[in-house]
Write a protein that holds these residues in place. Structure first.
Motif, short mmCIF file in Angstrom:
data_model
loop_
_atom_site.label_atom_id
_atom_site.label_comp_id
_atom_site.label_asym_id
_atom_site.label_seq_id
_atom_site.Cartn_x
_atom_site.Cartn_y
_atom_site.Cartn_z
N ARG A 104 0.26 -1.55 -0.35
CA ARG A 104 -0.35 0.28 -0.22
C ARG A 104 0.94 0.88 -0.02
NH1 ARG A 104 -2.68 1.09 4.15
NH2 ARG A 104 -2.18 -0.57 5.67
N ILE A 105 2.22 1.51 0.56
CA ILE A 105 3.29 2.24 0.76
C ILE A 105 4.05 2.84 -0.90
CG2 ILE A 105 5.31 3.52 1.65
CD1 ILE A 105 4.73 1.82 4.69
N TYR A 106 4.09 1.95 -1.11
CA TYR A 106 4.74 1.63 -3.21
C TYR A 106 3.17 2.07 -3.55
CZ TYR A 106 8.98 -0.86 -2.06
OH TYR A 106 10.20 -1.08 -1.78
N ARG A 107 2.15 1.39 -3.41
CA ARG A 107 1.31 1.89 -4.55
C ARG A 107 0.67 3.88 -4.09
NH1 ARG A 107 -3.83 -1.62 -2.90
NH2 ARG A 107 -1.93 -3.37 -2.40
N ALA A 108 1.04 4.15 -3.32
CA ALA A 108 0.29 5.29 -3.50
C ALA A 108 1.46 6.85 -4.27
CB ALA A 108 0.98 6.07 -2.11
N GLY A 109 2.70 5.64 -4.64
CA GLY A 109 3.86 6.58 -5.28
C GLY A 109 4.66 7.11 -5.36
N ALA A 110 4.56 7.51 -3.83
CA ALA A 110 5.91 9.01 -3.38
C ALA A 110 7.15 7.80 -2.54
CB ALA A 110 4.71 9.56 -2.38
N VAL A 111 6.82 6.85 -3.03
CA VAL A 111 8.08 6.37 -2.15
C VAL A 111 8.49 5.38 -2.71
CG1 VAL A 111 8.58 4.94 -0.03
CG2 VAL A 111 6.96 6.49 -0.29
N LYS A 112 10.07 5.75 -2.83
CA LYS A 112 10.49 4.57 -4.07
C LYS A 112 11.17 3.06 -3.42
CE LYS A 112 15.09 6.57 -4.29
NZ LYS A 112 16.68 7.09 -5.43
N ALA A 113 10.83 3.42 -1.98
CA ALA A 113 12.39 2.29 -1.46
C ALA A 113 11.42 2.32 0.64
CB ALA A 113 13.30 2.08 -1.33
N VAL A 114 11.39 1.28 0.82
CA VAL A 114 11.17 1.06 2.26
C VAL A 114 11.88 -0.24 2.31
CG1 VAL A 114 9.11 0.29 4.03
CG2 VAL A 114 8.38 1.09 1.61
N LYS A 115 12.36 0.35 4.03
CA LYS A 115 13.89 -0.48 4.71
C LYS A 115 12.78 -0.14 6.34
CE LYS A 115 17.70 -1.71 5.43
NZ LYS A 115 18.75 -2.73 4.61
N ALA A 116 12.74 -1.86 5.96
CA ALA A 116 12.35 -2.18 7.53
C ALA A 116 13.04 -3.85 7.82
CB ALA A 116 10.49 -2.66 7.33
N GLU A 117 13.75 -3.13 9.09
CA GLU A 117 14.54 -4.68 9.41
C GLU A 117 14.54 -4.74 10.98
OE1 GLU A 117 16.19 -6.59 8.12
OE2 GLU A 117 16.73 -5.62 6.15
N VAL A 118 14.18 -5.83 11.22
CA VAL A 118 14.13 -6.24 12.72
C VAL A 118 15.57 -6.53 13.80
CG1 VAL A 118 12.62 -7.81 12.82
CG2 VAL A 118 14.06 -9.21 11.64
N GLY A 154 11.58 5.18 5.07
CA GLY A 154 11.09 4.97 3.72
C GLY A 154 11.98 6.00 2.84
N VAL A 155 12.27 6.18 1.30
CA VAL A 155 13.09 6.08 0.92
C VAL A 155 12.47 7.58 -0.55
CG1 VAL A 155 15.00 6.67 -0.67
CG2 VAL A 155 15.27 5.36 1.05
N PHE A 156 12.53 8.77 -0.46
CA PHE A 156 11.85 9.10 -1.05
C PHE A 156 12.32 9.26 -2.59
CE2 PHE A 156 10.05 11.03 2.16
CZ PHE A 156 8.54 10.62 2.44
N ASP A 157 11.40 9.58 -3.55
CA ASP A 157 12.15 10.04 -4.99
C ASP A 157 13.41 10.86 -4.89
OD1 ASP A 157 10.20 8.58 -6.15
OD2 ASP A 157 8.83 9.35 -6.40
N ASP A 158 13.62 12.03 -4.22
CA ASP A 158 14.03 12.99 -4.53
C ASP A 158 15.98 12.14 -4.07
OD1 ASP A 158 13.36 12.82 -1.64
OD2 ASP A 158 12.98 15.60 -1.78
#
Length: 260
Positions: A104-118, A154-158
């Motif tokens: 859903r985060i990617y689908r919005a189109g504003a974030v080019k990468a999501v970083k999540a780690e345990v 999250g990492v945005f397009d810029d």
């Protein structure tokens, strides 16, 4: 009643038959990027592949329909890691997975990468609010120990980074305790703890990044309106012609007195 008649009656009264009856209601909720026929086949497949789920859904079809409607509204595939269908006692519970939140985060189109780690007890982890992002060095080939926390951003397009969200073990245990049936063997918290921890931290990230298709629609609408305004500015449109004053009517001679 013959065995064939019993089989037909059972088939027509099970959970799959209920889902077929409400096919139009379910597919109407789906976002435009999801194909209705494909989604329905996945729903049937999820029921057929899990006998316990089928039995629970047949006893309580209302709980199944609630779970499937929520799954359709979110635009996820039922019975996958994006959206679990889990039998709990006498009801079916729908649970959005980590993959579903990230989708859903990617689908919005504003974030080019999501970083999540345990983060495990044996990992090297460093983060403070003045840092752009955490420094995490896991020892993948050693004994990492139990999970002690997690982080996401999250990492945005810029190239800029969103707010970094960090959760500890206390918060993870609190969320797990509040999750219905989390202590049962069928619970995702028991079977896929790492995935549930990732989902927990991704949910904490949601308020800091766009995660809805509605946001993307609003962006496109705003861009369209801006383009229309620029077009109208460039085109010279003549203003309305002022109305002409009517000529006074001639009512004949007017009597008057001549004054020196």
């Amino acid at each position: 009643m013959s065995q064939i008649s019993n089989a037909i009656a059972t088939r027509e009264n099970n959970a799959e038959a209920v889902v077929r009856q409400h096919k139009d209601d379910l597919t109407l909720v789906l976002p435009s990027h999801v194909k209705g026929e494909t989604w329905m086949r996945l729903a049937y497949g999820a029921l057929r592949s899990n006998q316990q789920l089928m039995q629970t859904a047949t006893r309580n079809p209302g709980s199944l329909m609630n779970a499937l409607q929520e799954c359709a509204r979110l635009g996820h595939e039922p019975g996958t890691e994006s959206y679990y269908l889990v039998p709990f006692g006498n009801e079916v519970q729908g649970i959005e997975g980590y993959r579903g939140v990230v989708e859903r985060i990617y689908r919005a189109g504003a974030v080019k990468a999501v970083k999540a780690e345990v983060v495990h007890q044996g990992d090297d982890f460093e983060y403070s609010p003045d840092m752009d992002r955490p420094v995490h060095k896991p020892d993948y080939f050693g004994d990492r120990g139990p999970i002690v926390g997690a982080y996401a951003y999250g990492v945005f397009d810029d190239g800029s980074t969103s707010k970094v969200v960090v959760i500890n073990r206390t918060y993870i245990d609190k969320v797990k305790k509040e999750s219905k049936g989390s202590d049962k063997p069928t619970s995702p918290w028991v079977k896929w703890e790492e995935s549930m921890v990732l989902k927990t931290v991704a949910k904490r990230l949601e308020p800091w990044v766009p995660s809805s298709t509605e946001w993307r629609r609003e962006q496109l609408r705003a861009e369209h309106e801006t383009a229309v305004e620029r077009t109208e500015t460039r085109i010279s449109v003549p203003g309305p012609t002022p109305p002409q004053q009517p000529e006074p009517e001639d009512d004949g001679p007017v009597e008057a007195e001549l004054v020196d």
